[in-house]
Design an enzyme around this catalytic site. Structure first.
Site, PDB file in Angstrom:
ATOM      1  N   GLY A   1       0.798  -1.217   0.000  1.00  0.00           N
ATOM      2  CA  GLY A   1       0.000   0.000   0.000  1.00  0.00           C
ATOM      3  C   GLY A   1       0.826   1.258   0.000  1.00  0.00           C
ATOM      4  O   GLY A   1       2.040   1.232   0.161  1.00  0.00           O
TER       5      GLY A   1
ATOM      6  N   GLY B   1       2.451   3.568   1.533  1.00  0.00           N
ATOM      7  CA  GLY B   1       2.988   3.842   2.860  1.00  0.00           C
ATOM      8  C   GLY B   1       3.408   5.275   3.058  1.00  0.00           C
ATOM      9  O   GLY B   1       3.488   5.756   4.192  1.00  0.00           O
ATOM     10  N   ARG B   2       3.694   5.976   1.956  1.00  0.00           N
ATOM     11  CA  ARG B   2       4.094   7.385   2.086  1.00  0.00           C
ATOM     12  C   ARG B   2       3.593   8.223   0.914  1.00  0.00           C
ATOM     13  O   ARG B   2       4.142   9.284   0.630  1.00  0.00           O
ATOM     14  CB  ARG B   2       5.615   7.491   2.189  1.00  0.00           C
ATOM     15  CG  ARG B   2       6.344   6.846   1.022  1.00  0.00           C
ATOM     16  CD  ARG B   2       7.834   7.020   1.139  1.00  0.00           C
ATOM     17  NE  ARG B   2       8.529   6.303   0.087  1.00  0.00           N
ATOM     18  CZ  ARG B   2       9.829   6.401  -0.135  1.00  0.00           C
ATOM     19  NH1 ARG B   2      10.562   7.195   0.606  1.00  0.00           N
ATOM     20  NH2 ARG B   2      10.388   5.711  -1.094  1.00  0.00           N
TER      21      ARG B   2
ATOM     22  N   LYS C   1       4.446  12.327  -2.487  1.00  0.00           N
ATOM     23  CA  LYS C   1       5.256  11.200  -2.032  1.00  0.00           C
ATOM     24  C   LYS C   1       6.205  11.702  -0.956  1.00  0.00           C
ATOM     25  O   LYS C   1       7.069  12.535  -1.217  1.00  0.00           O
ATOM     26  CB  LYS C   1       6.048  10.596  -3.192  1.00  0.00           C
ATOM     27  CG  LYS C   1       6.836   9.342  -2.808  1.00  0.00           C
ATOM     28  CD  LYS C   1       7.453   8.680  -4.024  1.00  0.00           C
ATOM     29  CE  LYS C   1       8.217   7.416  -3.636  1.00  0.00           C
ATOM     30  NZ  LYS C   1       8.787   6.736  -4.811  1.00  0.00           N
TER      31      LYS C   1
ATOM     32  N   ASP D   1       8.260   5.586   8.211  1.00  0.00           N
ATOM     33  CA  ASP D   1       7.956   6.892   8.803  1.00  0.00           C
ATOM     34  C   ASP D   1       7.123   7.769   7.879  1.00  0.00           C
ATOM     35  O   ASP D   1       6.782   8.901   8.226  1.00  0.00           O
ATOM     36  CB  ASP D   1       9.246   7.621   9.197  1.00  0.00           C
ATOM     37  CG  ASP D   1      10.198   7.822   8.020  1.00  0.00           C
ATOM     38  OD1 ASP D   1       9.780   7.647   6.857  1.00  0.00           O
ATOM     39  OD2 ASP D   1      11.382   8.146   8.265  1.00  0.00           O
ATOM     40  N   GLY D   2       6.792   7.265   6.674  1.00  0.00           N
ATOM     41  CA  GLY D   2       5.966   8.030   5.750  1.00  0.00           C
ATOM     42  C   GLY D   2       6.694   9.160   5.055  1.00  0.00           C
ATOM     43  O   GLY D   2       6.068   9.957   4.354  1.00  0.00           O
TER      44      GLY D   2
ATOM     45  N   ARG E   1      -2.065  -0.212  -9.703  1.00  0.00           N
ATOM     46  CA  ARG E   1      -0.933  -1.084 -10.035  1.00  0.00           C
ATOM     47  C   ARG E   1      -1.391  -2.534 -10.199  1.00  0.00           C
ATOM     48  O   ARG E   1      -2.503  -2.881  -9.817  1.00  0.00           O
ATOM     49  CB  ARG E   1       0.096  -1.036  -8.888  1.00  0.00           C
ATOM     50  CG  ARG E   1       0.536   0.372  -8.505  1.00  0.00           C
ATOM     51  CD  ARG E   1       0.726   0.481  -6.985  1.00  0.00           C
ATOM     52  NE  ARG E   1       1.030   1.859  -6.604  1.00  0.00           N
ATOM     53  CZ  ARG E   1       2.261   2.348  -6.516  1.00  0.00           C
ATOM     54  NH1 ARG E   1       3.298   1.556  -6.742  1.00  0.00           N
ATOM     55  NH2 ARG E   1       2.467   3.603  -6.197  1.00  0.00           N
TER      56      ARG E   1
ATOM     57  N   ASP F   1       4.041  -4.520  -7.367  1.00  0.00           N
ATOM     58  CA  ASP F   1       3.413  -3.305  -6.842  1.00  0.00           C
ATOM     59  C   ASP F   1       4.004  -2.049  -7.476  1.00  0.00           C
ATOM     60  O   ASP F   1       3.500  -0.949  -7.231  1.00  0.00           O
ATOM     61  CB  ASP F   1       3.554  -3.242  -5.318  1.00  0.00           C
ATOM     62  CG  ASP F   1       4.999  -3.357  -4.856  1.00  0.00           C
ATOM     63  OD1 ASP F   1       5.581  -4.431  -5.026  1.00  0.00           O
ATOM     64  OD2 ASP F   1       5.548  -2.366  -4.332  1.00  0.00           O
ATOM     65  N   ASN F   2       5.039  -2.204  -8.293  1.00  0.00           N
ATOM     66  CA  ASN F   2       5.625  -1.073  -9.010  1.00  0.00           C
ATOM     67  C   ASN F   2       5.316  -1.111 -10.502  1.00  0.00           C
ATOM     68  O   ASN F   2       6.001  -0.464 -11.298  1.00  0.00           O
ATOM     69  CB  ASN F   2       7.146  -1.049  -8.817  1.00  0.00           C
ATOM     70  CG  ASN F   2       7.553  -0.705  -7.399  1.00  0.00           C
ATOM     71  OD1 ASN F   2       6.787  -0.097  -6.661  1.00  0.00           O
ATOM     72  ND2 ASN F   2       8.741  -1.104  -7.008  1.00  0.00           N
TER      73      ASN F   2
END
Length: 465
Positions: free
Chosen positions: A66, A68-69, A88, A100-101, A158, A227-228
């Site tokens: 997911g 994440g950032r 991003k 940490d995002g 994606r 996922d990319n």
């Protein structure tokens, strides 16, 4: 919601990307845009969201991942259609896991520059609108400072978005997602007998074409996890990427990829493997393994035809002949044996004269240790040019429109990054301007096309960003 950064500042903006959403690139440096595109302020009609997805990482099922950032702010209309605008590095999301995002200045500069460099090269890609920074400290291998890239794409869905619902047995959600993608980006399949099969076939075709484009310019993604992989066939998520310099088909640009799964040569079969992963996720909607397999079968011919087309253009050949494949194969063997610089070889080859000789060939010939081997191949190339009565002037112009003089070499990015880490962003601005015109001669920027210095051999990029 984005998490604000203290005292954000403007670093750079892309005028071509801004034109995609009707924004004035000069205005992006203003405080309001800096606040919105750092995440310190949410625009009135914006409803920020992050998307869940899963994926295969380095060939292994990794489960839920997911954004994440990454936080999507919403859509902006433009002359070529609507673009999603996404931050991003704007802080924690429900999918940050142990992260940490945040994103750091180093990797954010690389993503910003390469997104726009790839667009200028004509490779399908997400875009980078602007880049902001903050002095907030972020821990990676060392302490670095934070940055936010504002990136854009028609959609960031994606392959892993589909895998997420498939592996959870959520077929209703899987169908909702597929119908959403078809309605918005593949409406030509709405009336098809099997729209999900058509969707898989077209995504597979686009992926094959994208990877042929990568191979033709020597681009290495570095982390081709499912996922990319974009459902639109766009180059997505610029992490440990690289552009080929001394040619080695087995080159691994990602220091983290110790097994070489994502080497230059492996990008082609891995792209196919990733399409199979998508096909597996869509199988419940498509209906039968046979239909799924038939859709996936378009990959090899689509890749082969596009690469063949690109190689003919790179060599300035205006028609196709049976003997061309052997000429191409032997060219790559020659590049491999001599580790000749990939970008400079094709660029300088455009200056080769059909009736020239050793002295005129020096700029390209001197890239090879085995000069006699180059001479032998060049003799065959000249004979091939004579078969179609090639004009040196017309061929040179065509080849220079196809073979870039300037690509984002790691040492160029690193130099700009080190300047930026010391508060000087002029190197980023200059490099962006050069990369926006990769096919132009730009004599005032000749140094940006030079072979990498010795210290560049020690540069490493990894998944840590």
């Amino acid at each position: 919601m984005p998490t604000p950064l203290p005292a954000p500042y403007f670093i750079a903006a892309s005028a071509p990307a801004a034109a995609q959403v009707g924004l004035d690139p000069q205005a992006l440096a203003g405080d309001d845009f800096v606040d919105v595109f750092t995440g310190n302020k949410v625009a009135v009609r914006s409803q920020p969201l992050s998307a869940v997805y899963s994926g295969h990482q380095f060939g292994v099922w990794a489960g839920q991942l997911g954004d994440g950032r990454a936080i999507t702010l919403g859509d902006l209309p433009g002359p070529n259609g609507t673009m999603e605008v996404q931050l991003k590095g704007a802080g924690l999301t429900p999918y940050s896991r142990m992260g940490d995002g945040r994103a750091v200045l180093r990797s954010s500069i690389r993503e910003f520059l390469c997104s726009e460099a790839m667009a200028a090269l004509g490779i399908p890609t997400t875009r980078a609108l602007m880049l902001t920074g903050s002095h907030q400290r972020v821990m990676r291998e060392t302490v670095e400072t934070a940055a936010v890239v504002t990136r854009m794409a028609p959609t960031f869905v994606r392959f892993g978005s589909f895998e997420h619902w498939h592996y959870r047995g959520k077929q209703d959600e899987l169908r909702i997602l597929a119908d959403y993608v078809i309605k918005n980006w593949y409406p030509e399949f709405l009336g098809a007998a099997n729209p999900y099969k058509e969707l898989l076939a077209e995504v597979t075709r686009r992926t094959a074409h994208m990877i042929a484009g990568w191979q033709a310019v020597g681009f290495m993604h570095g982390v081709m996890n499912t996922d990319n992989m974009s459902i639109l066939g766009l180059t997505l998520d610029y992490g440990p990427f690289g552009f080929m310099e001394a040619f080695d088909a087995n080159h691994i640009c990602n220091h983290t990829d110790q097994g070489g799964r994502y080497s230059y040569a492996n990008q082609v079969p891995v792209g196919h493997w990733n399409c199979y992963a998508l096909g597996n996720a869509l199988l419940p909607l498509i209906g039968t393994p046979e239909d799924t397999e038939e859709a996936l079968d378009v990959y090899r011919p689509a890749f082969g035809a596009r690469l063949d087309e690109l190689l003919h253009a790179k060599l300035g050949l205006f028609d196709a002949r049976d003997e061309d494949s052997a000429l191409f194969d032997d060219m790559f063997k020659l590049l491999q044996a001599n580790h000749a610089d990939f970008t400079l070889f094709f660029r300088r080859l455009g200056d080769l004269q059909r009736e020239g000789g050793v002295e005129q060939d020096a700029p390209v010939r001197d890239l090879f240790i085995d000069r006699e081997a180059f001479d032998a191949w060049a003799g065959r190339y000249r004979a091939r040019l004579r078969l179609e009565d090639s004009s040196d002037e017309l061929r040179r112009a065509a080849m220079h429109r196809t073979n870039p003089k300037y690509v984002l070499r790691n040492y160029l990015a690193q130099t700009a990054i080190e300047q930026a880490q010391n508060g000087d962003f002029s190197g980023v601005h200059k490099l962006l301007a050069v990369l926006e015109r990769p096919f132009d001669e730009q004599p005032e920027n000749e140094s940006y096309a030079a072979l990498p210095p010795d210290w560049a051999a020690h540069l490493e990029v990894s998944c840590s960003s």
